[in-house]
Design an enzyme around this catalytic site. Structure first.
Site, PDB file in Angstrom:
ATOM      1  CG  ASP A 270       6.895 -10.427 -26.877  1.00 37.23           C
ATOM      2  OD1 ASP A 270       6.621  -9.216 -25.952  1.00 37.23           O
ATOM      3  OD2 ASP A 270       6.879 -11.573 -27.013  1.00 37.23           O
TER       4      ASP A 270
ATOM      5  CG  HIS B 146      -0.086  -4.678 -23.431  1.00 31.94           C
ATOM      6  ND1 HIS B 146      -1.076  -5.286 -22.503  1.00 31.94           N
ATOM      7  CD2 HIS B 146       0.640  -5.904 -24.306  1.00 31.94           C
ATOM      8  CE1 HIS B 146      -1.192  -6.800 -22.884  1.00 31.94           C
ATOM      9  NE2 HIS B 146       0.024  -6.812 -23.905  1.00 31.94           N
TER      10      HIS B 146
ATOM     11  CB  SER C  45       1.570  -7.010 -37.824  1.00 31.57           C
ATOM     12  OG  SER C  45       1.764  -7.295 -36.962  1.00 31.57           O
TER      13      SER C  45
END
Length: 297
Positions: A113, A169, A256
């Site tokens: 995301d 991921h 981040s």
């Protein structure tokens, strides 16, 4: 004001920036800049705040954070009361079907995301951080030989805000190398900081690895820490086969960034994302969302 493009509504939204006044003071005022250089960008500041976020006392921050940023807790495995501390909540796991993704081997899916910017036909010696500020891939990696392999390729910059799902991921089946850890500072990665801090990504703590994917070639993956992100946690095992959608790792508290480099002529990014990137605008994406295609050769 930070505008982000919503692909679903085809409208621009104003980002609700966590700690906006603090960021503007740290990176936009003379006193704030001095404080950032002397203390805030240092490991000690992030370490101290990280300890608080690992403590039981930090639980009191969870529900106000959920309310302020309207976080959809129906996607999350745990209930707010079940988290052990704020970092446990921050690195929350989602329910199995909360982020569906395509199994078509040619579909490029988002690794997480965040807010996505794409650079194509890159000059590895002059990567755009933000308008008028650049850095080189060799500086980012500390490896000139590897950097040279990605000349003319594609760069994906995925900025994660504090309110985002903070696990990332693998985008394909393949094997990932051992990570290379590079110590550095802890500047914020928010656009407010990016426009005021030259070569920010090259200054911050980061880790990078090479992911040998089945359908997109060798991809460089870079995780960049930031203010209050004292830990980049890798959960994969180097040298072992992984599948599309498997977790690679997660960040503890703070904003981040993850950065991905594809070799030339391996991917084509969706036109709407390219259009927004050319305007200097990020596009909001979620893990598993299709953002491009493999180039079939």
């Amino acid at each position: 004001m930070i505008k982000v493009y919503n692909r679903s509504t085809k409208m621009y939204e104003t980002e609700n920036v966590a700690g906006k006044k603090y960021l503007e003071w740290c990176y936009g005022s003379i006193l704030g800049k001095k404080a950032t250089e002397i203390f805030i960008k240092r490991k000690l500041f992030t370490k101290l705040y990280g300890k608080f976020c690992d403590s039981k006392a930090s639980c009191k921050k969870i529900q106000p954070f959920i309310d302020e940023f309207d976080i959809d807790m129906t996607e999350v495995i745990k209930k707010p009361s079940e988290f052990e501390n704020f970092n446990d909540f921050f690195a929350r796991k989602l329910k199995k079907h909360a982020r569906p993704f395509s199994l078509n081997k040619d579909d490029l899916i988002s690794p997480g995301d965040g807010r996505l910017t794409v650079l194509t036909n890159i000059d590895t010696e002059s990567l755009v951080q933000i308008k008028d500020l650049t850095y080189s891939l060799s500086e980012l990696l500390g490896d000139t030989k590897t950097a040279a392999l990605y000349e003319g390729g594609t760069c994906l910059i995925l900025r994660l805000c504090p309110l985002d799902y903070h696990r990332y991921h693998f985008i394909d089946n393949g094997i990932c190398s051992e990570g290379h850890k590079i110590n550095g500072s802890y500047y914020s990665v928010n656009p407010i900081a990016l426009k005021n801090t030259p070569k920010l990504f090259c200054q911050n703590k980061r880790e990078w690895s090479t992911f040998k994917s089945e359908n997109f070639g060798d991809i460089i993956t870079v995780e960049v820490g930031a203010t209050c992100v004292g830990s980049i946690i890798q959960t994969y095992h180097a040298g072992e086969s992984v599948k599309r959608g498997d977790e690679k790792g997660y960040f503890k508290f703070g904003g981040s960034t993850t950065i991905f480099f594809f070799k030339k002529d391996t991917v084509v990014i969706d036109e709407d994302i390219l259009e927004q990137s050319a305007k200097g605008c990020e596009t909001h994406v979620k893990f598993g969302e299709t953002i491009g295609k493999a180039v079939n050769r």
